[in-house]
Each structure stands twice: as C-alpha cells, then as structure tokens.
Design an enzyme around this catalytic site. Structure first.
Site, PDB file in Angstrom:
ATOM      1  N   ASP A 178       0.866  -1.172   0.000  1.00  0.00           N
ATOM      2  CA  ASP A 178       0.000   0.000   0.000  1.00  0.00           C
ATOM      3  C   ASP A 178       0.907   1.227   0.000  1.00  0.00           C
ATOM      4  O   ASP A 178       2.116   1.148   0.270  1.00  0.00           O
ATOM      5  CB  ASP A 178      -0.941  -0.002   1.206  1.00  0.00           C
ATOM      6  CG  ASP A 178      -2.264   0.697   0.907  1.00  0.00           C
ATOM      7  OD1 ASP A 178      -2.281   1.570   0.017  1.00  0.00           O
ATOM      8  OD2 ASP A 178      -3.275   0.388   1.560  1.00  0.00           O
ATOM      9  N   CYS A 179       0.338   2.364  -0.327  1.00  0.00           N
ATOM     10  CA  CYS A 179       1.171   3.522  -0.671  1.00  0.00           C
ATOM     11  C   CYS A 179       1.877   4.122   0.541  1.00  0.00           C
ATOM     12  O   CYS A 179       1.230   4.538   1.502  1.00  0.00           O
ATOM     13  CB  CYS A 179       0.324   4.549  -1.400  1.00  0.00           C
ATOM     14  SG  CYS A 179      -0.247   3.899  -2.988  1.00  0.00           S
TER      15      CYS A 179
END
Length: 699
Positions: free
Chosen positions: A238-239
């Site tokens: 995830d970012c």
C-alpha cells in the site's frame, strides 16, 4: 510459443542492480538500452476507470454487491477493462505515462466490512466472505480476460489482510485476530481471488496482523500466499506503507531494514519511493541480489502478460477504440447497474407512488441534487450525471407533475450561511415546500467527504471513519420535522439514503412510508431511484451488510474478533438484516430438494409485472460458531406468472471450517440448508413475510 517467465528472467539478467531496483518503484523509469519504456503501476478501477479523466462511473462497490449477481459484476468489469484499454492506448499515443494511466488496476477491495463505522467499507463487497469471494472473482475475471498469459488488464486483490479500520490508526495499528477468524472470515475471499480468479496482484495492508506488518509479513506473503495458495503474480505495498515499519510500527529501526524486511518476505513493488534503499540493503548484506531478481522478475512477468514488454500484441485489446469511453451502451449498462443495486427497506404500500390527483412533489435534503453523493470514492469523471432531483423532475414531468426542491440543511453543518442568526437556516424552506406538496421525498445520507480513506479527500470527523451511525449535522432534525408535517397532511413520505455504509434508521423506519437505500448509485443513479419511486422498475437489491439498530449493539471498533459482528455471529435483533430487500411483486418458492451437492427448487413470480428476486441459501451447522453462512445464491428474473426451475450448487466449503494451520476440517454437527428469499432469522422473516424452506442434510 512465448514463455513469459523465461523471457522475464532473461530480461532481468541484463539489468544492473540499480536498474532492477528502479523497476521496483511504482514510478518505474525507462531503461532505454533494453527498450523498456517508463511505466507507472498505480491505476484504479474500483467501479470504473478512476482518476484518469472521463469514464463510466458505476455504482460504488458496496452498491454493486447489493445486486447479489456475479454474472452482472463480470459484465461491469468487462466494460471497465474495455475503457481501461482504450484509455491506456490513447494516452500512450500522446506519450503520457503518468499515474492512473496504466493497466495495473489496484482493484477489487475484498476486505470484510466487519464494522459499519469503517470509512472505506463502501469500497468492499460487504460483510460476508462468500458473497465477497464470488463477486471478487467475477470482477477479476472481467478485468483480466480469459488468458492469464495475455491479460486484458491486471487486477489486484487488496488489502491483504485483516484490514478494516480504524483509518486514523492504520499506520501503527496491530490487528489482533485468532486463527479461527483469520482463516474463516478474513482470508477466504483472498484465497478465492488467487485460486479461482488467478488475480495478477495482491496489495498488502498498512496495519500489522498479529504483530507482523502486512507488507512484510512472512506469514501472509510467503507461508500463505506463495507456499500454500501457490500465487504466482506480484505483491505491491500500500502507498508509502513501507516507511511505517520504522516510523510507526517500530518493527525496524531504519529505512534499509524496512525495505529488506519487505522484499525478503515477498513484497515486489513499492507504491512509494522507499525501495530505493534496496541498493544499500544489498550492499549491507541485508538482501541478496537474487531476492531482488525474484521481485523484478515477477514485475516483468506482469508487464509481459499485459503485452507491454516483448510479448506479442493482443489485437483484441489494442484495437478497442477510444469511442467506447462512457458511450451510450456503457451508460445503459450503468443505468441497469443502478437499478439492480437499489434496496427497498420499507414500504407500507405507498410505493410505487400513486400520482393520480397529485399536482406537486417536494424533494428535499442535502443529497437530493448532489453529484458527489452519486459517485463514492476512487471514481472517474462521468460525462453526464443524473441526481435524484433531476431524475424525479424528469419522470414527474412526464406525468404533468411539478417538482419543488429545498436543500433542507447542509450535509453536516448546522447552517448554510455564517451570517444566519438561527440554527438550521435551511429547515424552514423544506417545511414550506412539503406543506405545499402532495408527496415528499427526502434524500439524506453521507458522501465521500464524510466516509472514506484517511487523507484522501479529507474528513470532518474521524480520519475517514464515522464516529457513530447517526446522520451528521441537522439531517435527522430536519427530516423528522418534514416527516411530521407529511404525516399531519396525510401525504406519502419517502426517505432515500445515499451512503456507503449502514446508518441508524430507526426514526425513518418508524415515521416514513418508505425507505430506500441507494448507496452511491453511480452517475445515472438519480434516474434509477426515480424509476423505482414511480414504479417503472421493481426494486431488486439486497443488503450486503447488516443495518444494526445503533452502534451500542457493536463491540469496540478496534476489536477484530468476529464475535457479535455481522449476520454470521450477531446475537441481537437487527433493524434490517443482511440479504434483506423488498420488491413490488410477490414471489413463491416451492419443490425445494437437496441432492448430490445441489439445491433444486421452483421459483414463481406471483405478481402482475416482470420482476426479479434473489434466491439465497444458508448453511447452519450445529455446534459451530456461526449462526449460519451464505453458501449459494441465484438471481431470478421472471415475467408475471412465470416459473423457472433453478439449481444451485452448494460448494464443499459450506461443510468445512479452517483450523489454525489453514487446513480444512469437516463439520460433524447436524446440518440444515435454508433456501429462500432472505435469511431464516425471525426479523428477516417478519420483514420479508417469507419463511425460507429448511432442508436437512445427512452426513
């Protein structure tokens, strides 16, 4: 024959360490000497191609789930992947390789919507593992096409695993879950996406699960995903989740240690820039170059499967014209999607609206003329929107009726103007139009500014989550005043909720003549809602989540144990149960038999017009923790008076449970299947006025 994996390994062998590491960032630069163009891995397609300009904006995922129709979800995903391919090639012609313009779509979100306070729950397919798995697999197949080595687009199952808020704590939170809930609730949809959907990518979650950060979890990414499920795609973080390892989770001390932990345990691609430290990790002996090779090879395989590197061009996909973007055909499918996803929760007979003798219909509420309330988050830009107000105006006008409108109150503020001296400065206008109308439609709820992802569009209250289940601001105060006026006048009142999650609707259930849950119904949603109100369609959506009476019925938000959560474990009485939804036409179920792993039955439309019903099958096993589990479903559409024989295969998993090692065990308690149009609980039976048929299962 083109051997994707062999060619990918050959290509990686020609790269320097620096070049390999550069390809592990979502902003992968070009390597001109190897004819590798730049590529941005980050694209979104939750309910339409998102954040890349104009596209068909379908109902939000939670709304699509209300269709209970995997075949239709597949059709929707095919439209999305058509538009994704068309947009990608058009952008390539312009030399635009920027974010959101690739073919690696970070969708679907198959997390379990375990708590209605979670702001991102509307990105999911609801609270049930079986429904989530069936819709997730259908969506993936529609995105990816029919050839794993010649992908149309690449789907990504996220967020792996045990992830559903709180949003404000996600960067440091440790989701503690016992092995039973892990394997029987949180993992089954992901397993189906991998084993049945052949999903190309899996995204790790921000949080820790039982102490391990998900994007660097050996348990999740190696032991389960790679070894047990034999996943052969790539894993993306995830970012900016990797920096959480040392900054928030405190499981590492430095960025170098963090990237080493992630890559060593199976994370191939970094949404973010921290994997640049992989060079130092190799130099310091924390990673081997072979581990880097493994990750980059996985990434090159995906690009080759998409036909972006080396592989033969797939004319079926490269020839899709740009004209398909939000075209008339896709807009019609979008309207059909909205029609299939609306859920009628209450109807005392006032719907379809009987307009004979009416002159004026009042529409009020902060979501009545709101485009943003149609869309949800992770959305594209629709070339045309139809709000509820516009839809009602259009159909009322066809009947010669006038439509009046009042905002009634802002979505969450007390007043519209800071100069107002009285609290609730828009309420009087709602009362004014209601007193002068022959029917009133109240459109209330939330939007993506009030429930969504932390830091995405901002949130007024709790980093994306809801603090509770009550309507924000003065919505309920205004609504109760308008409903009281409608009751005093004796005119029909309809409450329409546009929201991505369950709300406390006890007041509406007690005071309105009809209640409609519209979710975020897509750019054509206002027309579909108007069609339902005026009887041009019969409602067919079913709730993919439980509507509790209040949040006082729920455990703590941070408690990930499934006890007393969702229809499978909840012990109280709900307001509107999972699987519930009303229609306008009565259906009958008969001749139900279980034999040779299948349920057969006859479904008959006893009404006067063509309509749809959802047959649901639940398995109850004595001695197991669950009340019962959804294990089969089929959407049936019939003309008035028509009957059809249906067959629903019951998967072997319905008879099994996972143990602590993820191995299945047979359940030996007495078993019963309940087949009908709702759950077999007393509340569902009372609301639906239908008793599912109980079938004993031997063995």
């Amino acid at each position: 024959m083109f051997d994707v994996k062999a060619e990918a390994k050959k290509l990686v062998s020609k790269m320097t360490l620096e070049e390999k590491v550069s390809q592990m960032l979502h902003t992968a630069p070009a390597i001109e000497r190897l004819n590798i163009p730049s590529y941005n891995w980050w694209s979104e397609a939750l309910h339409g191609v998102a954040r890349a300009g104009v596209a068909t904006v379908f109902p939000q995922a939670i709304g699509l789930a209300a269709s209970f129709d995997p075949d239709f979800i597949y059709d929707v995903a095919c439209v999305i992947s058509d538009e994704g391919r068309a947009k990608y090639h058009a952008y390539q012609e312009e030399g635009d390789h920027d974010v959101f313009k690739g073919l690696t779509f970070w969708s679907p979100n198959v997390n379990i919507f375990r708590d209605p306070r979670w702001g991102r729950g509307h990105e999911t397919y609801g609270e049930d593992p079986y429904l989530t798995a069936r819709l997730g697999v259908a969506f993936i197949k529609g995105l990816q096409g029919d050839d794993r080595n010649a992908l149309k687009t690449a789907a990504c199952a996220k967020h792996f695993a045990v992830h559903s808020g709180p949003e404000g704590l996600r960067h440091e939170f440790n989701a503690v879950v016992d092995e039973y809930d892990l394997w029987n609730t949180y993992l089954p949809a992901f397993e189906a996406c991998v084993k049945e959907g052949d999903v190309e990518a899996v995204m790790g979650a921000y949080n820790r699960t039982n102490g391990e950060p998900c994007c660097g979890s050996k348990t999740l990414l190696i032991d389960i995903l790679r070894d047990q499920w034999e996943f052969d795609g790539h894993v993306v973080s995830d970012c900016w989740a990797i920096k959480d390892f040392h900054e928030c989770h405190k499981v590492t001390d430095t960025p170098v240690e963090s990237v080493a932990l992630a890559v060593r345990n199976g994370c191939d691609l970094n949404c973010g820039n921290l994997f640049g430290y992989c060079i130092a990790a190799v130099e310091e002996g924390m990673l081997t170059e072979e581990e880097i090779d493994r990750a980059v090879t996985n990434l090159m395989v995906t690009r080759m499967r998409l036909g972006l590197l080396g592989a033969p061009e797939n004319k079926r996909y490269t020839s899709i014209p740009y004209d398909v973007i939000d075209c008339d055909k896709h807009r019609q499918i979008n309207l059909d999607a909205a029609r299939k996803t609306l859920v009628l929760l209450k109807n005392d007979g006032c719907l379809p609206l009987k307009t004979d003798g009416m002159k004026t219909i009042a529409v009020a509420g902060p979501n009545a003329d709101s485009r943003i309330a149609l869309e949800g988050n992770y959305m594209g830009v629709a070339s045309d929107h139809v709000t509820v107000l516009q839809g009602v105006k259009r159909l009322a006008g066809e009947k010669g009726l006038r439509t009046t409108y009042a905002e009634g109150c802002p979505l969450y503020k007390d007043n519209d103007s800071v100069l107002s001296q009285n609290i609730g400065d828009r309420q009087a206008e709602a009362l004014i139009v209601s007193k002068r109308a022959d029917a009133v439609i109240l459109v209330l709820g939330l939007n993506r500014d009030l429930e969504g992802e932390q830091g995405d569009t901002g949130n007024q209250f709790a980093a994306g989550d809801k603090l509770g289940l009550v309507l924000p601001g003065r919505q309920q105060i205004m609504a109760e005043a308008v409903l009281a006026e409608a009751k005093k006048k004796g005119i029909p009142s309809v409450v329409v909720l546009l929201s991505g999650s369950a709300l406390d609707l006890r007041w509406a259930d007690e005071n309105a003549n009809a209640v409609i849950q519209g979710f975020y119904p897509g750019s054509q949603g206002g027309l579909a809602i108007a069609e339902l109100i005026f009887g041009k369609i019969s409602p067919e959506g079913r709730l993919p989540l439980t509507f509790y009476r209040s949040d006082e019925d729920l455990p703590e938000f941070t408690d990930y144990a499934m006890q007393n959560r969702t229809y499978r474990y909840f012990k109280g009485e709900t307001l509107y149960p999972f699987g519930f939804g009303l229609g306008y036409e009565p259906f009958e179920l008969s001749n139900a038999v279980y034999k040779d792993g299948c349920v057969t039955a006859t479904v008959t439309n006893k009404g006067k017009t063509r309509a749809a019903e959802t047959v649901q099958v639940y398995m109850a096993i004595e001695g197991e923790k669950e009340n019962w589990n959804l294990c089969g479903m089929q959407k049936v559409r019939l003309d008035a008076g028509a009957s059809v024989a249906i067959t629903i295969e019951i998967p072997s998993a319905a008879f099994l449970r996972y143990d602590a090692e993820g191995e299945t065990r047979l359940c030996y308690g007495k078993k019963a299947l309940h087949i009908g149009f709702c759950q077999p609980d007393a509340r569902s039976v009372a609301l639906k006025k239908h008793q599912p048929i109980r079938l004993e299962v031997r063995g």
